[in-house]
Design an enzyme around this catalytic site. Structure first.
Site, short mmCIF file in Angstrom:
data_model
loop_
_atom_site.label_atom_id
_atom_site.label_comp_id
_atom_site.label_asym_id
_atom_site.label_seq_id
_atom_site.Cartn_x
_atom_site.Cartn_y
_atom_site.Cartn_z
N GLN A 74 0.81 -1.20 0.00
CA GLN A 74 0.00 0.00 0.00
C GLN A 74 0.86 1.27 0.00
O GLN A 74 2.05 1.23 0.33
CB GLN A 74 -0.89 0.02 1.25
CG GLN A 74 -1.93 -1.09 1.28
CD GLN A 74 -2.86 -0.93 2.47
OE1 GLN A 74 -2.85 -1.73 3.39
NE2 GLN A 74 -3.67 0.12 2.46
N HIS A 75 0.22 2.36 -0.33
CA HIS A 75 0.68 3.74 -0.08
C HIS A 75 1.79 4.28 -0.97
O HIS A 75 2.03 5.49 -0.98
CB HIS A 75 1.16 3.94 1.38
CG HIS A 75 0.28 3.34 2.42
ND1 HIS A 75 -1.05 3.68 2.55
CD2 HIS A 75 0.53 2.41 3.39
CE1 HIS A 75 -1.58 2.98 3.54
NE2 HIS A 75 -0.64 2.21 4.08
N ASP A 229 -2.41 -4.83 -0.35
CA ASP A 229 -2.10 -6.20 0.05
C ASP A 229 -2.89 -6.67 1.27
O ASP A 229 -3.27 -7.85 1.35
CB ASP A 229 -0.59 -6.43 0.22
CG ASP A 229 0.08 -5.46 1.17
OD1 ASP A 229 -0.59 -4.60 1.77
OD2 ASP A 229 1.32 -5.57 1.31
O1 LIG Z 1 1.72 0.11 4.82
C1 LIG Z 1 1.17 -0.95 4.99
C2 LIG Z 1 -0.23 -1.01 5.47
O2 LIG Z 1 -0.76 0.23 5.78
C3 LIG Z 1 1.93 -2.22 4.72
O3 LIG Z 1 1.24 -3.34 5.18
C4 LIG Z 1 2.25 -2.31 3.26
O4 LIG Z 1 1.03 -2.57 2.54
C5 LIG Z 1 3.34 -3.32 2.94
O5 LIG Z 1 2.99 -4.62 3.23
P1 LIG Z 1 3.96 -5.89 3.27
O6 LIG Z 1 4.86 -5.82 2.08
O7 LIG Z 1 4.67 -5.87 4.57
O8 LIG Z 1 3.02 -7.05 3.18
#
Ligand SMILES: O=C(CO)[C@@H](O)[C@H](O)COP(=O)(O)O
Ligand SMILES: Nc1ncnc2c1ncn2[C@@H]1O[C@H](COP(=O)(O)OP(=O)(O)O)[C@@H](O)[C@H]1O
Length: 470
Positions: A74-75, A229
């Site tokens: 995300q983000h 994700d």
């Molecule tokens: O920033 C967040 C949720 O807000 C993280 O969960 C990212 O989405 C990355 O996820 P992973 O690569 O650790 O699964």
């Protein structure tokens, strides 16, 4: 004789890209592939594209696949110019350089409550809107060239569609809700917040419904809208009301499917949307599986030995505490913090004590997250433990005592990619609900709660040195 209809799901996560190909009707795994991502908190999206191509090739290609969808970290800020070219490498969710921009934006709108009310999220450095402000302040020429802003999964979906014009960019509710300029509660963009951060407006991806088609690949496969994700993982796990998902990947995440949006003025709980039309209040830490990686490296052992060592030490590690802020921290908001080891004595200076304290420290951060989620109204029925870190036996056995509740560990798997595949099957079918795929085997872990471990952690978690130069 024609075979089963196949669908594919992608997880473009922080450390790697994973692809699963599944039977659309039953969910049975047919084949899978993966490829690594580059290290670092700033990555050119082209590297995700190359990793996706490699993972797809390892999974036997997509020629026989009827639909595909992408779940992604995300983000991340992906800026595109008028021609659709990437303006600069993307700043990822775990890049903390925009912490000052986050503080400024929060103050400008009148504090955390104003942001929680506007978009369900109080910006910290992870949130996309703060990265736009950082860009405007530090790279004004790049900001001026930015004609469109999208997220990692949006960019990969666009690429799978053959990269049509900027107006064809699409996203979904789950990922849009992590930008800081789309409200899960109202279902609409706050374009004024984009202008405030970036200094001008930009094309933003159209937000699709949970099973709305995002177009097709040049080969004719239907594209699902994809998602962030965590929303994809919830869909892959079939999480429903009462289920809390604890994910130990690069990030540590505690999230719960909910029927109402969250708006936490403290910022601990982010009021995201899920991938089914509901909501996904979520707490995220910057330090999870890599705390285990780092501790194993320090001790010169592999993950299996780290786990064995952690289980050889007593609960509480005789007072040794690891505060795991190796990357700074997001929840609590400590972007400039470093990690720390407290309670060293001759007797606690052993590999086993350090291993135990590292596992407990990362779990204490997640337990704080679970408390925050409950304070926002989440009900805790089942707690599902997933992510690469959940492959550690020590994590699985110590988690119930630190979290204070039994945990259920589904068979290790790629639940983000599975959720994306399930969404692809849903978009393909046009049905009112996702296909009812069989759930995987799971194991339940129970232990007596260990409140003293959390109390000792709470006593020292703010006693950390700043990052050099902070
Ligand atoms: O920033 C967040 C949720 O807000 C993280 O969960 C990212 O989405 C990355 O996820 P992973 O690569 O650790 O699964
Ligand atoms: N057996 C294990 N014990 C502890 N950590 C593990 C184990 N296997 C993998 N990991 C860690 O899990 C992480 C990858 O998990 P994953 O959920 O795929 O992360 P992400 O989705 O953020 O890329 C890596 O940091 C890896 O070292």
């Amino acid at each position: 004789m024609s075979g089963p209809v196949l669908v594919a799901g992608v997880d473009s996560s922080t450390q790697s890209c994973k692809v699963v190909v599944r039977d659309a009707a039953t969910g049975a795994l047919v084949r899978e592939g993966r490829a690594p991502h580059p290290d670092g908190t700033e990555v050119h999206p082209g590297a995700w594209g190359e990793a996706l191509d490699a993972a797809v090739a390892a999974a036997g290609g997509l020629d026989d696949v009827a639909a595909v969808a992408v779940g992604g970290q995300q983000h991340g800020m992906v800026c595109l110019d008028e021609a659709g070219e990437v303006v600069r490498p993307a700043l990822l969710w775990n890049d903390t350089r925009s912490a000052g921009a986050a503080r400024d934006l929060v103050a400008e709108l009148g504090g955390g409550a104003a942001w929680a009310d506007a978009v369900g999220v109080v910006p910290v450095a992870s949130i996309t809107v703060t990265k736009l402000r950082w860009l405007a302040e530090h790279e004004p020429a790049a900001a001026a060239r930015t004609a469109a802003v999208c997220l990692p999964h949006d960019w990969l979906t666009h690429r799978l569609a053959g990269a049509p014009g900027l107006d064809a960019l699409v996203t979904d509710r789950g990922d849009a809700s992590g930008t800081g300029y789309w409200s899960a509660a109202s279902g609409s963009y706050r374009t004024d917040l984009v202008e405030r951060a970036l200094g001008h407006g930009a094309v933003l991806p159209r937000v699709l419904g949970p099973a709305e088609r995002a177009g097709t690949t040049p080969g004719g496969a239907v594209l699902g809208p994809g998602s962030g994700d965590n929303a994809a993982a919830a869909l892959g796990l079939g999480a429903g009301p009462g289920d809390v998902v604890v994910s130990i990947g690069t990030s540590g995440v505690v999230s719960a499917v909910a029927d109402v949006p969250a708006a936490d003025p403290s910022g601990a709980v982010a009021g995201f949307a899920d991938a089914t039309g509901r909501f996904l209040p979520l707490v995220c830490t910057l330090n999870a599986a890599r705390v285990l990686d780092a501790t194993a490296r320090l001790l010169g052992v592999d993950h299996a030995e780290l786990s064995r060592l952690a289980l050889a030490a007593p609960a509480g590690a005789d007072g040794l505490v690891v505060v795991p802020y190796l990357e700074g921290e997001r929840t609590p908001d400590r972007p400039d913090a470093t990690g720390a080891v407290h309670g060293l004595q001759l007797g606690t200076s052993t590999p086993a004590h350090l291993a135990r304290a590292a596992v407990e420290g990362l779990l204490c951060g997640l337990a704080d997250g679970l408390d925050a989620l409950v304070a926002q109204g989440a009900t805790v029925g089942r707690v599902l433990l997933v992510g690469g870190g959940a492959r550690s036996e020590a994590v699985r056995r110590i988690a119930p005592s630190v979290l204070g509740v039994p945990v259920v560990v589904p068979e290790p798997g790629e639940y983000v990619a599975d959720g994306a595949a399930r969404q692809a099957a849903w978009a393909l079918s046009g049905a009112g609900a996702p296909p009812a795929w069989a759930s995987t085997a799971e194991q339940r872990y129970e232990a007596d709660p260990a409140p003293s471990v959390r109390a000792r952690y709470a006593g020292v978690r703010d006693l950390v040195a700043p990052r050099p130069g902070a």
